[in-house]
Design an enzyme around this catalytic site. Structure first.
Site, PDB file in Angstrom:
ATOM      1  N   ASP A 122       0.767  -1.069  -0.004  1.00 20.00           N
ATOM      2  CA  ASP A 122       0.218   0.139   0.147  1.00 20.00           C
ATOM      3  C   ASP A 122       0.908   1.387  -0.044  1.00 20.00           C
ATOM      4  O   ASP A 122       1.734   1.349   0.811  1.00 20.00           O
ATOM      5  CB  ASP A 122      -0.883   0.020   1.214  1.00 20.00           C
ATOM      6  CG  ASP A 122      -2.028   0.867   1.147  1.00 20.00           C
ATOM      7  OD1 ASP A 122      -3.346   0.536   1.180  1.00 20.00           O
ATOM      8  OD2 ASP A 122      -1.701   2.057   1.112  1.00 20.00           O
ATOM      9  N   ASN A 124     -12.677  -2.884   2.818  1.00 18.78           N
ATOM     10  CA  ASN A 124     -13.713  -1.746   2.866  1.00 18.78           C
ATOM     11  C   ASN A 124     -14.560  -2.037   1.462  1.00 18.78           C
ATOM     12  O   ASN A 124     -14.397  -2.188   0.450  1.00 18.78           O
ATOM     13  CB  ASN A 124     -13.191  -0.569   2.822  1.00 18.78           C
ATOM     14  CG  ASN A 124     -12.098  -0.488   4.075  1.00 18.78           C
ATOM     15  OD1 ASN A 124     -12.528  -0.669   5.175  1.00 18.78           O
ATOM     16  ND2 ASN A 124     -10.892   0.209   4.056  1.00 18.78           N
ATOM     17  N   VAL A 169     -10.908   3.295  -3.426  1.00 15.73           N
ATOM     18  CA  VAL A 169     -10.501   2.613  -4.729  1.00 15.73           C
ATOM     19  C   VAL A 169     -11.772   1.543  -5.084  1.00 15.73           C
ATOM     20  O   VAL A 169     -11.700   0.558  -4.519  1.00 15.73           O
ATOM     21  CB  VAL A 169      -9.074   2.015  -4.799  1.00 15.73           C
ATOM     22  CG1 VAL A 169      -8.782   1.649  -6.285  1.00 15.73           C
ATOM     23  CG2 VAL A 169      -8.052   3.203  -4.398  1.00 15.73           C
ATOM     24  N   HIS A 173     -10.427  -4.995  -3.078  1.00 18.85           N
ATOM     25  CA  HIS A 173      -9.027  -5.354  -2.415  1.00 18.85           C
ATOM     26  C   HIS A 173      -9.179  -5.821  -1.073  1.00 18.85           C
ATOM     27  O   HIS A 173     -10.010  -5.256  -0.288  1.00 18.85           O
ATOM     28  CB  HIS A 173      -8.127  -4.117  -2.744  1.00 18.85           C
ATOM     29  CG  HIS A 173      -8.621  -2.676  -2.301  1.00 18.85           C
ATOM     30  ND1 HIS A 173      -9.752  -2.020  -2.845  1.00 18.85           N
ATOM     31  CD2 HIS A 173      -8.573  -2.096  -1.078  1.00 18.85           C
ATOM     32  CE1 HIS A 173      -9.956  -1.117  -2.249  1.00 18.85           C
ATOM     33  NE2 HIS A 173      -9.278  -1.031  -1.023  1.00 18.85           N
ATOM     34  N   HIS A 215      -7.069  -5.692   2.346  1.00  9.56           N
ATOM     35  CA  HIS A 215      -5.706  -5.187   3.136  1.00  9.56           C
ATOM     36  C   HIS A 215      -5.325  -6.362   3.728  1.00  9.56           C
ATOM     37  O   HIS A 215      -6.143  -7.076   4.472  1.00  9.56           O
ATOM     38  CB  HIS A 215      -6.207  -4.197   3.880  1.00  9.56           C
ATOM     39  CG  HIS A 215      -6.702  -2.635   3.213  1.00  9.56           C
ATOM     40  ND1 HIS A 215      -5.815  -1.703   2.896  1.00  9.56           N
ATOM     41  CD2 HIS A 215      -8.062  -2.462   2.627  1.00  9.56           C
ATOM     42  CE1 HIS A 215      -6.786  -0.779   2.401  1.00  9.56           C
ATOM     43  NE2 HIS A 215      -7.960  -1.264   2.220  1.00  9.56           N
TER      44      HIS A 215
HETATM   45  P1  DGP Z   1      -9.661   1.868   0.605  1.00 11.32           P
HETATM   46  O1  DGP Z   1      -9.411   2.797   1.253  1.00 11.32           O
HETATM   47  O2  DGP Z   1      -9.847   0.516   1.137  1.00 11.32           O
HETATM   48  O3  DGP Z   1     -10.167   1.727  -0.845  1.00 11.32           O
HETATM   49  O4  DGP Z   1      -8.047   1.436   0.154  1.00 11.32           O
HETATM   50  C1  DGP Z   1      -7.459   1.770  -0.680  1.00 11.32           C
HETATM   51  C2  DGP Z   1      -5.921   1.811  -0.710  1.00 11.32           C
HETATM   52  O5  DGP Z   1      -5.100   1.956  -1.727  1.00 11.32           O
HETATM   53  C3  DGP Z   1      -5.319   2.851   0.417  1.00 11.32           C
HETATM   54  O6  DGP Z   1      -4.754   2.264   1.529  1.00 11.32           O
HETATM   55  C4  DGP Z   1      -4.160   3.522  -0.200  1.00 11.32           C
HETATM   56  C5  DGP Z   1      -3.928   2.643  -1.588  1.00 11.32           C
HETATM   57  N1  DGP Z   1      -3.657   3.330  -2.764  1.00 11.32           N
HETATM   58  C6  DGP Z   1      -4.152   4.147  -3.362  1.00 11.32           C
HETATM   59  N2  DGP Z   1      -3.511   4.568  -4.423  1.00 11.32           N
HETATM   60  C7  DGP Z   1      -2.654   3.758  -4.610  1.00 11.32           C
HETATM   61  C8  DGP Z   1      -1.361   3.656  -5.573  1.00 11.32           C
HETATM   62  O7  DGP Z   1      -1.470   4.109  -6.711  1.00 11.32           O
HETATM   63  N3  DGP Z   1      -0.418   2.715  -5.304  1.00 11.32           N
HETATM   64  C9  DGP Z   1      -0.680   1.844  -4.228  1.00 11.32           C
HETATM   65  N4  DGP Z   1       0.447   0.888  -3.813  1.00 11.32           N
HETATM   66  N5  DGP Z   1      -1.546   2.066  -3.304  1.00 11.32           N
HETATM   67  C10 DGP Z   1      -2.498   2.795  -3.406  1.00 11.32           C
END
Ligand code: DGP
Length: 114
Positions: free
Chosen positions: A32, A87, A96, A100, A102
């Protein structure tokens, strides 16, 4: 926004780099970008599901696979205790809109979450 335009879809297409920790034909796992703990990995399906509301019975094996990969990644990272979080929807913190899992660990985790 169409799912094909999410940041994770772009990562899957190789348009945006990621710190990959595991990949197979069904999913990709990467660190992340805003880690909430010393270990914070996201496991995403290659199939563009928005979240669990988007899942159908035909996705049963894929959803199980994501959890098995989450456990594999946690062990690969040397964790004996960790938390998995999905989430599901904006009010639950989803930002996003590509499913996914976590995988969070490496420090004591409080309960209940915020
Ligand atoms: P959520 O809030 O559950 O939708 O988690 C989305 C996660 O995605 C958040 O912890 C940050 C991560 N994230 C957002 N953009 C990027 C990215 O471009 N690269 C990576 N590695 N993680 C990202």
């Amino acid at each position: 926004m169409a799912e094909s335009e999410t940041i994770f879809a772009r990562i899957l297409r190789g348009e945006i780099p990621c710190d990959e920790v595991y990949a197979d034909e069904l999913c990709l796992a990467f660190r992340d970008i805003q880690p909430q703990a010393p270990v914070h990995v996201l496991v995403i399906p290659r199939e563009p599901l928005v979240n669990l509301c988007d899942a159908e019975p035909r996705h049963q094996a894929l959803l199980g696979h994501l959890l098995l990969v989450a456990a594999r990644v946690a062990q690969q990272e040397g964790l004996s205790s960790w938390r998995t979080v999905i989430n599901n929807g904006a009010e639950a913190g989803q930002t996003v809109f590509h499913l996914h899992v976590h995988v969070i660990g490496g420090r004591p985790l409080l309960w209940p979450p915020g």
